[in-house]
Design an enzyme around this catalytic site. Structure first.
Site, mmCIF file in Angstrom:
data_model
loop_
_atom_site.group_PDB
_atom_site.id
_atom_site.type_symbol
_atom_site.label_atom_id
_atom_site.label_comp_id
_atom_site.label_asym_id
_atom_site.label_seq_id
_atom_site.Cartn_x
_atom_site.Cartn_y
_atom_site.Cartn_z
ATOM 1 N N ASP A 156 -12.044 5.996 3.534
ATOM 2 C CA ASP A 156 -12.182 4.837 2.806
ATOM 3 C C ASP A 156 -12.081 4.957 1.340
ATOM 4 O O ASP A 156 -11.959 4.553 0.233
ATOM 5 C CB ASP A 156 -13.347 3.432 2.633
ATOM 6 C CG ASP A 156 -13.248 3.660 4.409
ATOM 7 O OD1 ASP A 156 -12.168 2.918 4.626
ATOM 8 O OD2 ASP A 156 -14.505 2.652 4.996
ATOM 9 N N MET A 198 -8.293 -0.861 6.129
ATOM 10 C CA MET A 198 -9.645 -0.944 6.993
ATOM 11 C C MET A 198 -10.545 -1.313 5.491
ATOM 12 O O MET A 198 -9.813 -0.720 4.343
ATOM 13 C CB MET A 198 -10.058 0.506 7.301
ATOM 14 C CG MET A 198 -9.473 0.299 8.782
ATOM 15 S SD MET A 198 -9.721 2.130 9.379
ATOM 16 C CE MET A 198 -9.806 1.982 11.041
#
Length: 789
Positions: A156, A198
């Site tokens: 991330d 994501m």
């Protein structure tokens, strides 16, 4: 009696991310190099609690082949027991029984917070182990203090204080690859696709994927759209369709919200796009899911993980009981140590700011690149809709776009971004096809001359294209005829020049600047965006195309290594491009685990080759038939005038006396790459927009006041990434003090220290450096015996 060796354990925890194996390899080998015993803790904190066979001593060869593997080979697992004190007590006991008091952890912020808590509790855990009779005072005495170093493994890219986390660019590469595939089918059927990626609290993946692929609309948690987002999205897509665009791509982060904290789902977006009363687009949803975590690490993540792993071993050995727990970050293109908990607190503030709907604060907590990229994205996608940023007619400029030198990944993305910015501001971008050669000899060709306007519908599809769509050429302005070039700039009334390219482009700007005194029409601002796989342009630590090149080289070497291993004892000598700069060879060597790297900055000698051949003989003598026995040597194409890749392979083969094999292999122009890497595409957009913003400061018709241009050193400049800063450096300054003209490279090399890491982790022993060559009159006198060295 020798003192017992220091024992260092490494473990991976939390969600897996590409590059974790490179960390394990670097830690194990660096620990051995520093005279320590390395251990691996299998299955994360679960292995620490279970103990026994989950904590294993590692040898040098145990991590062979780790670089090219995805995921984490030592495993990771959720461990509820470690959340409770009894679990941490057992973990402490297992560590002491194994003699370990130094731990390197690669994981997300949750894993690293747990590690910090473990370290804080360590003295009280030891006391409890003694008071409950599980261990005695003598056993715990050598291990009074626990040292922990963190590495951030997360796709991330959500930890504050570091420019990139291990695995983030690999995940981004996977997303861009998938979006590129989807675009082909979307265009065929004139469809819309809503792609979910994501990122619960961090929109980095969605934002960068939007920038790299030229998506029509994005949703990220840090910057929710206004209440009228439905109308805004439909308006933008309607506009794009009106230009003739056949595909629509919307990228949405899984944590996307509106301004009131309500979730925006892919289904909501799909229903809006497919609404028969509205756009009525044939719309599909694609959720990429765990595909984003999969696959091997890209070159950048391998480099990042390796360098951070090496630094982690140094940090854990230098730590004292008073040292604050640190993590290894990359900022300013340098690997640095930073306080762990300060970064974790800052990271959590982002999630809190989003929850409190303080979205300006959430954006402020992200790094400058994040906000820069968001502005760049908005500027290119809302082009023509935001009339507020349109300049009045008197301030609009005519800007020439020209590529010079060899093609490099990201050139087209840079042109697309520059053209989009010009259109959004009201400037007129003009393409000069095929470099200065095309400009000089084909500018007036019929029906299509080399100087012509851009067709936005065509340019819009260039975000993911390799090569150079407007052509490129190595010819310099002086070779084309400076007088002719100056007269053409005057004829076409260019107010500024935007050049993209490598050392030839750098040389071109230098020539144009010097010719200003003779030709007033050259008194216009010009700036260079470096784009070359060699990364040898002065004024920057990064050039477009160098990341694409490294990815291609690493993928090529992975396949070669597989072949070398399958055929057992074989060495491959691979020739890399890069001109007189060893950047590609050294960074490629980091990414593939080369046994040796030969570069022009160092040269090659017979003694050096002799030492390396001797080492290879020893390696293969000790080899006990494990798999992954292949070896790679990388040699830059201009490392030596005599010792080519083929000759080196032949020397090794001859000296091996049939005990092992040797082959040479030349990837050649494959290294220029096909589809540019996600990093090259994203940086191309950001830097190109900054270049046009720099040029527009000078305004139209600058040639009317030539003195103001010649007096301003930044009127001919190079944009570059120096550390964490994007800076413009005056050409005059660079050509005078920072350029090695003979070798076509900068005088200083920020990457050269990485060669030592390649040698250490490749197990290369010390070798004699080549003698320095004599030059000029000194060489002549030495040959005649007139001087004694």
């Amino acid at each position: 009696m020798a003192a017992p060796k220091k024992k260092i354990a490494v473990m991976t925890s939390g969600g897996d991310s590409p590059g974790m194996n490179a960390v394990v390899r670097a830690v194990v080998r660096m620990a051995i190099h520093m005279g320590c015993d390395p251990y691996c803790v299998y299955e994360g904190y679960e292995g620490l609690v279970q103990g026994g066979n989950f904590i294993r001593k590692m040898e040098w060869n145990d991590v062979r082949g780790y670089l090219s593997e995805g995921g984490t080979l030592i495993g990771t697992a959720r461990c509820l027991a470690f959340y409770e004190r009894p679990g941490r007590l057992t973990a402490a006991k297992n560590m002491i029984l194994n003699g370990i008091d130094a731990l390197i952890i690669c994981g997300g912020d949750g894993s690293l917070t747990g590690a910090d808590k473990f370290r804080a509790e360590w003295p009280s855990l030891l006391e409890e182990l003694v008071s409950t009779g599980q261990l005695d005072t003598k056993q715990i005495e050598p291990y009074r203090h626990l040292n922990i170093v963190g590495l951030v493994g997360s796709i991330d890219n959500d930890l504050s204080g570091t420019d990139a986390t291990i695995g983030a660019y690999s995940a981004l590469a996977r997303i861009c690859e998938m979006v590129d595939y989807i675009e082909a089918t979307a265009s065929s059927h004139s469809r819309a696709f809503v792609i979910e990626v994501m990122g619960r609290h961090c929109g980095w993946l969605a934002l960068m994927a939007g920038v790299a692929t030229g998506a029509d609309f994005i949703f990220i948690p840090e910057k929710p759209r206004e209440d009228n987002w439905k109308e805004e999205m439909c308006q933008i897509i309607q506009k794009h369709r009106g230009w003739g665009k056949r595909k629509t791509i919307v990228i949405i982060a899984e944590g996307a919200l509106d301004r009131h904290g309500s979730k925006i789902t892919p289904e909501m977006v799909k229903d809006l796009l497919a609404d028969k009363q509205g756009l009525a687009l044939d719309t599909r949803i694609t959720t990429l899911g765990h595909v984003q975590r999969g696959g091997t690490a890209v070159a950048y993540d391998r480099m990042l993980a390796t360098l951070q792993g090496v630094e982690a071993v140094k940090a854990v050995l230098e730590a004292t009981p008073e040292t604050e727990t640190c993590f290894i970050a990359i900022t300013e293109n340098k690997i640095v140590r930073k306080p762990l908990m300060a970064a974790v607190r800052e990271t959590k503030q982002v999630a809190k700011a989003i929850e409190a709907q303080d979205f300006d604060q959430a954006m402020a907590l992200r790094d400058t690149e994040f906000s820069d990229q968001y502005k760049s994205y908005m500027m290119t996608t809302t082009m023509g809709l935001d009339q507020d940023i349109h300049l009045e007619d008197a301030k609009r400029m005519k800007i020439g776009f020209i590529n010079v030198g060899a093609p490099a990944g990201g050139m087209n993305a840079a042109i697309r971004a520059g053209v989009a910015y010009c259109r959004s501001r009201g400037h007129e971008p003009i393409a000069i096809h095929n470099g200065f050669a095309g400009f000089a000899r084909h500018h007036g060709d019929e029906p299509l001359g080399a100087v012509r306007k851009f067709d936005w519908l065509e340019v819009d599809g260039w975000a993911s294209k390799g090569g150079s769509e407007i052509g490129t050429n190595r010819e310099l302005p002086e070779e084309s005829g400076m007088e002719l070039i100056a007269s053409l700039i005057e004829k076409y009334k260019f107010d500024a020049l935007f050049l993209i390219g490598g050392f030839e482009a750098f040389h071109s700007v230098s020539q144009l600047r010097k010719a200003r005194s003779k030709f007033p029409s050259l008194c216009i601002p010009m700036t260079l965006l470096p784009a070359t796989i060699s990364n040898n342009v002065p004024g920057t630590e990064y050039s477009l195309g160098s990341d694409t090149c490294l990815n291609e080289l690493v993928a090529y070497c992975d396949k070669i290594k597989q072949s070398a291993s399958a055929t057992r004892r074989r060495v491959f000598v691979i020739e890399t491009q890069g001109g007189r700069s060893g950047y590609v060879a050294v960074l490629g060597g980091l990414g593939v685990g080369a046994s040796a790297v030969y570069i022009p900055e160092e040269g090659i000698s017979l003694e050096m080759l002799n030492a390396d051949v001797k080492h290879l003989k020893e390696v293969f003598t000790k080899d006990r038939g494990q798999s992954r026995a292949g070896r790679l040597i990388l040699v830059n194409e201009k490392a030596s005038k005599v010792f080519s890749a083929k000759l080196i392979a032949d020397i090794i083969r001859e000296e091996a006396h049939d005990r092992f094999e040797s082959r040479d292999s030349i990837p050649g122009h494959v290294q220029q790459g096909g589809v540019p890497s996600a990093m090259d595409r994203c940086r191309a957009v950001r830097l190109a927009i900054k270049c046009i913003q720099h040029l527009e400061k000078y305004g139209p018709t600058p040639w009317k006041s030539p003195e103001s241009i010649t007096k301003d050193p930044l009127s001919s400049s190079v944009i570059g990434i120096k550390g964490a800063d994007v800076t413009f450096t005056p050409m005059e300054e660079l050509e005078g003090s920072e350029t090695d003209w003979k070798n076509r490279r900068p005088t200083s090399t920020h990457w050269l220290h990485n060669k030592e890491v390649v040698d250490i982790l490749g197990g290369r022993p010390n070798y004699p450096l080549p003698e320095r060559s004599l030059a000029g009159l000194t060489a002549k006198d030495a040959k005649r015996g007139l001087i004694q060295e």
